[in-house]
Design a protein around this motif. Sequence first.
Motif, PDB file in Angstrom:
ATOM      1  N   TRP A  48       0.371  -1.075  -0.086  1.00  0.00           N
ATOM      2  CA  TRP A  48      -0.011  -0.015   0.367  1.00  0.00           C
ATOM      3  C   TRP A  48       0.936   1.239   0.122  1.00  0.00           C
ATOM      4  CZ3 TRP A  48       0.781   3.682   4.289  1.00  0.00           C
ATOM      5  CH2 TRP A  48       1.325   3.291   5.319  1.00  0.00           C
ATOM      6  N   GLU A  49       1.984   0.929   0.299  1.00  0.00           N
ATOM      7  CA  GLU A  49       3.206   2.290   0.698  1.00  0.00           C
ATOM      8  C   GLU A  49       3.876   2.305  -0.741  1.00  0.00           C
ATOM      9  OE1 GLU A  49       6.119   3.741   4.326  1.00  0.00           O
ATOM     10  OE2 GLU A  49       5.378   1.819   3.762  1.00  0.00           O
ATOM     11  N   ILE A  50       3.565   1.388  -2.142  1.00  0.00           N
ATOM     12  CA  ILE A  50       4.983   1.827  -3.558  1.00  0.00           C
ATOM     13  C   ILE A  50       4.275   3.777  -3.992  1.00  0.00           C
ATOM     14  CG2 ILE A  50       4.996   1.086  -5.927  1.00  0.00           C
ATOM     15  CD1 ILE A  50       4.797  -1.606  -4.262  1.00  0.00           C
ATOM     16  N   PRO A  51       2.952   3.771  -3.739  1.00  0.00           N
ATOM     17  CA  PRO A  51       2.078   5.284  -4.794  1.00  0.00           C
ATOM     18  C   PRO A  51       3.310   6.018  -3.533  1.00  0.00           C
ATOM     19  CG  PRO A  51       0.304   3.636  -4.230  1.00  0.00           C
ATOM     20  CD  PRO A  51       1.572   2.776  -2.738  1.00  0.00           C
ATOM     21  N   TYR A  52       3.642   5.768  -3.097  1.00  0.00           N
ATOM     22  CA  TYR A  52       3.969   7.316  -1.601  1.00  0.00           C
ATOM     23  C   TYR A  52       5.509   7.286  -2.087  1.00  0.00           C
ATOM     24  CZ  TYR A  52      -0.807   6.728   0.318  1.00  0.00           C
ATOM     25  OH  TYR A  52      -1.748   6.758   0.423  1.00  0.00           O
ATOM     26  N   VAL A  53       6.128   6.646  -2.682  1.00  0.00           N
ATOM     27  CA  VAL A  53       7.524   6.167  -2.976  1.00  0.00           C
ATOM     28  C   VAL A  53       8.662   6.717  -4.117  1.00  0.00           C
ATOM     29  CG1 VAL A  53       9.575   4.920  -3.066  1.00  0.00           C
ATOM     30  CG2 VAL A  53       8.104   4.787  -0.674  1.00  0.00           C
ATOM     31  N   HIS A  54       8.928   7.858  -4.545  1.00  0.00           N
ATOM     32  CA  HIS A  54       9.607   8.087  -5.485  1.00  0.00           C
ATOM     33  C   HIS A  54      11.032   8.321  -5.718  1.00  0.00           C
ATOM     34  CE1 HIS A  54       5.456   9.190  -5.895  1.00  0.00           C
ATOM     35  NE2 HIS A  54       5.648  10.256  -4.496  1.00  0.00           N
ATOM     36  N   TYR A  55      11.529   7.998  -6.928  1.00  0.00           N
ATOM     37  CA  TYR A  55      13.043   8.314  -6.997  1.00  0.00           C
ATOM     38  C   TYR A  55      12.909   9.960  -8.133  1.00  0.00           C
ATOM     39  CZ  TYR A  55      13.074   3.842  -5.291  1.00  0.00           C
ATOM     40  OH  TYR A  55      13.308   2.622  -3.856  1.00  0.00           O
ATOM     41  N   PRO A  56      13.235  10.150  -8.074  1.00  0.00           N
ATOM     42  CA  PRO A  56      13.009  11.877  -8.922  1.00  0.00           C
ATOM     43  C   PRO A  56      14.202  12.210  -9.923  1.00  0.00           C
ATOM     44  CG  PRO A  56      12.517  12.627  -6.514  1.00  0.00           C
ATOM     45  CD  PRO A  56      12.888  10.805  -6.183  1.00  0.00           C
ATOM     46  N   LYS A  57      14.455  12.493 -10.603  1.00  0.00           N
ATOM     47  CA  LYS A  57      15.556  12.653 -11.303  1.00  0.00           C
ATOM     48  C   LYS A  57      15.611  14.353 -11.737  1.00  0.00           C
ATOM     49  CE  LYS A  57      15.217   8.004 -13.449  1.00  0.00           C
ATOM     50  NZ  LYS A  57      14.887   6.383 -15.137  1.00  0.00           N
ATOM     51  N   PRO A  58      16.310  14.788 -11.321  1.00  0.00           N
ATOM     52  CA  PRO A  58      16.171  16.202 -11.109  1.00  0.00           C
ATOM     53  C   PRO A  58      16.991  16.698 -12.297  1.00  0.00           C
ATOM     54  CG  PRO A  58      16.882  15.747  -9.370  1.00  0.00           C
ATOM     55  CD  PRO A  58      16.661  13.988 -10.013  1.00  0.00           C
ATOM     56  N   LYS A  59      16.007  17.517 -13.203  1.00  0.00           N
ATOM     57  CA  LYS A  59      16.875  18.117 -15.056  1.00  0.00           C
ATOM     58  C   LYS A  59      18.726  19.428 -14.671  1.00  0.00           C
ATOM     59  CE  LYS A  59      12.205  18.303 -16.521  1.00  0.00           C
ATOM     60  NZ  LYS A  59      11.029  18.726 -17.221  1.00  0.00           N
ATOM     61  N   THR A  60      18.510  19.621 -13.903  1.00  0.00           N
ATOM     62  CA  THR A  60      19.481  20.606 -13.256  1.00  0.00           C
ATOM     63  C   THR A  60      20.456  19.828 -12.384  1.00  0.00           C
ATOM     64  OG1 THR A  60      18.051  20.986 -11.386  1.00  0.00           O
ATOM     65  CG2 THR A  60      18.405  22.578 -13.623  1.00  0.00           C
ATOM     66  N   TYR A  61      20.772  18.554 -12.176  1.00  0.00           N
ATOM     67  CA  TYR A  61      21.465  17.775 -11.639  1.00  0.00           C
ATOM     68  C   TYR A  61      21.319  16.681 -11.660  1.00  0.00           C
ATOM     69  CZ  TYR A  61      19.057  17.683  -6.985  1.00  0.00           C
ATOM     70  OH  TYR A  61      18.753  17.921  -6.463  1.00  0.00           O
ATOM     71  N   SER A  62      22.644  15.996 -10.838  1.00  0.00           N
ATOM     72  CA  SER A  62      22.673  14.160 -10.909  1.00  0.00           C
ATOM     73  C   SER A  62      22.640  13.563  -8.971  1.00  0.00           C
ATOM     74  CB  SER A  62      23.664  14.116 -11.699  1.00  0.00           C
ATOM     75  OG  SER A  62      23.872  12.470 -11.386  1.00  0.00           O
ATOM     76  N   ARG A  63      21.748  13.145  -8.580  1.00  0.00           N
ATOM     77  CA  ARG A  63      21.504  12.835  -7.878  1.00  0.00           C
ATOM     78  C   ARG A  63      22.897  12.383  -7.370  1.00  0.00           C
ATOM     79  NH1 ARG A  63      16.314  10.556  -5.494  1.00  0.00           N
ATOM     80  NH2 ARG A  63      17.316  10.938  -3.878  1.00  0.00           N
ATOM     81  N   ALA A  64      23.579  11.343  -8.575  1.00  0.00           N
ATOM     82  CA  ALA A  64      24.422  10.132  -8.485  1.00  0.00           C
ATOM     83  C   ALA A  64      24.280   9.587  -7.240  1.00  0.00           C
ATOM     84  CB  ALA A  64      25.998  11.406  -7.437  1.00  0.00           C
ATOM     85  N   GLU A  65      25.084   9.407  -6.198  1.00  0.00           N
ATOM     86  CA  GLU A  65      24.868   8.179  -5.288  1.00  0.00           C
ATOM     87  C   GLU A  65      23.389   8.361  -3.807  1.00  0.00           C
ATOM     88  OE1 GLU A  65      26.674  11.587  -2.346  1.00  0.00           O
ATOM     89  OE2 GLU A  65      27.182  10.420  -4.768  1.00  0.00           O
ATOM     90  N   CYS A  66      22.341   9.078  -4.330  1.00  0.00           N
ATOM     91  CA  CYS A  66      21.393   9.305  -3.807  1.00  0.00           C
ATOM     92  C   CYS A  66      20.205   9.359  -5.007  1.00  0.00           C
ATOM     93  CB  CYS A  66      21.299  10.616  -3.258  1.00  0.00           C
ATOM     94  SG  CYS A  66      22.318  11.360  -1.929  1.00  0.00           S
ATOM     95  N   ALA A  67      20.732   8.559  -6.072  1.00  0.00           N
ATOM     96  CA  ALA A  67      19.569   8.890  -7.009  1.00  0.00           C
ATOM     97  C   ALA A  67      18.711   6.978  -7.206  1.00  0.00           C
ATOM     98  CB  ALA A  67      20.385   7.667  -8.137  1.00  0.00           C
ATOM     99  N   CYS A  68      19.253   6.092  -5.671  1.00  0.00           N
ATOM    100  CA  CYS A  68      18.537   5.242  -5.425  1.00  0.00           C
ATOM    101  C   CYS A  68      18.112   5.371  -4.095  1.00  0.00           C
ATOM    102  CB  CYS A  68      18.751   3.903  -5.557  1.00  0.00           C
ATOM    103  SG  CYS A  68      19.608   3.370  -7.469  1.00  0.00           S
TER     104      CYS A  68
END
Length: 325
Positions: A48-68
């Motif tokens: 039930w919690e899956i819809p509230y979890v996201h992995y954003p991919k910013p256009k202005t920078y890379s999340r690098a080690e925080c990507a996941c």
Amino acid sequence: MIVLVFVMVCGVYICSICLKQINTSTNTGLLTVQMIEKPCPEPTIEQWEIPYVHYPKPKTYSRAECACNPVRNFAILSMQRSGSGWFETLLNNHTNISSNGEIFSVKVRRSNISTIVETLDTIYNLDWFSSASKNECTAAVGLKWMLNQGLMQHHEEIVEYFKTRGVAAIFLFRRNLLRRMISVLANSYDRDAKPLNGTHKSHVHSPHEAEILAKYKPKINATLLIANLKQVEETTAKALEYFKSTRHIILYYEDVVKNRTKLIDVQDLLKVPRKDLKSRQVKIHKGSLSSQIENWDDVQKTLKGTPYESFLHADYRRRRRRRRR
């Protein structure tokens, strides 16, 4: 001559074959250099919690080690002078929470639902930069949104957006609406008078500044007092009704002040590590209401015998009982 021509033809043929082989090997080398993006592993959460979890991919920078690193979205829904500024500083004291302030106080951002959605997309995609942006991996991102900043006007579309993007609504209201009214009137006076060296400050960080601002005692219109209190109550009830189908939590300023475990409830909602959150803000209006209102007698007479009579002494009864004990 015949042999010479034969040798020349064979030479041209052999050279063409070599060139083709070189091109093929070069293309193959280029293909092998391409990076294949690995999908993030599924977090260990309930279905039930899956819809509230996201992995954003910013256009202005890379999340690098925080990507996941999963991110959850939230919005603090409140009214002016209800403690929302203080509450937001507490959340931003957490290394994994970024609340970007009162973004829709700028009218152009709330001019229509399209600009509202565009702004929200930028925030929840981690492309909005403010002093709340973190160096640590962000695990929860949001904003502070007042009810009179387009929220009620476009509530149907915003509710749908919250459901689609998995935004958790954090309602923060004030139980004692009379104290809120004093804060509203005092802040309005400060905006014009600017007693702090000619600058307007909605929030202060020193007891000295708080003492200066607290000197002003507003005069409340006793004739319109009950009608104004009732209007605030109705607006609050309407907001709760509009957003009841979203994932939400309801908090009251007085409860957060007296019971800091309420902050643990919020951290659990956002699934961030529990921390002892602190704020540098200093409370401006302290003590009994009789010392904060110019026409205290008129206000007292107006509210006596009404459902709002408890506002006259609320917030201080518990403290008095403790002293007697």
